[in-house]
Design a protein around this motif. Structure first.
Motif: not given
Length: 206
Positions: A66-71, A154-165
């Motif tokens: 899976d090379n999505y994002g690294s084509e 790449a999309p950026r998200y708040p760190v605490e949102e990433l912690r939850t995800a």
């Protein structure tokens, strides 16, 4: 993400032998999915010339990796990357970067053996890959921190949102980084060493 565009350490890299002042050497693994920047991180931060086992990608990987994002990626690690960094005069980290493709994950158990801790590199375009990576570390009992590699597209998200995800417990450190930059990669490793120290101290009190 290869490390050709990474920061370079001024002057020649040191010899392979340990500094005379070193008292403790610790094994650290750098893990993550395909193309998240493991080779780049080892290359940007290592004070010795890094050992890599990159091979040219071929048509055989189509439909398998899976090379999505690294084509645009043309080479991939097939065994490990290796580097070294002195955190202090007395503490040295040996860095082992793992291969990212799932077909090479059978090598991980050997690389995890004897590791005191790990850095999980994350690409926000493929967060789902990180669950398997973190699961393998938990099975092996290797503590880890999470570093979100800030790819330009790449999309950026708040760190605490990433912690939850990522379903991370509150005590596991998570931070953004740019693994092309030596200072940023070193900050991640410093965070890991502080985390490992805090775990050791808490266990000593039990």
């Amino acid at each position: 993400m290869d490390f050709k565009g990474s920061d370079t350490i001024p002057g020649p890299r040191t010899e392979d032998h340990l500094p005379h002042s070193a008292e403790t050497a610790v094994k650290i693994v750098i893990v993550g999915g395909f193309g998240v920047g493991k080779t780049t991180m080892v290359g940007s931060v290592s004070e010795i010339r890094p050992l890599t086992t990159e091979e040219t990608m071929t048509q055989a990987g189509i439909g398998v990796d899976d090379n999505y994002g690294s084509e645009s990626k043309t080479a991939t690690t097939v065994a490990m990357d290796f580097g070294r960094i002195s955190i202090t005069d007395k503490l040295v980290l040996y860095l082992f970067g793992t291969p990212g493709q799932e077909r090479f994950w059978f090598l991980w158990n050997g690389l995890f053996e004897g590791a005191l801790g790990a850095v999980v590199l994350v690409d926000t375009r493929r967060l789902e890959v990180s669950f398997d990576v973190m699961g393998r570390l938990e099975e092996c009992g290797v503590p880890f921190v999470v570093a979100v590699n800030t790819f330009p597209d790449a999309p950026r998200y708040p760190v605490e949102e990433l912690r939850t995800a990522l379903d991370l417990t509150p005590e596991i450190p998570i931070m953004e980084c740019d693994v092309r930059r030596r200072a940023s990669s070193r900050d991640v490793l410093m965070t890991l060493t502080r985390f490992l120290h805090s775990l050791a101290m808490s266990r000593a009190l039990i």
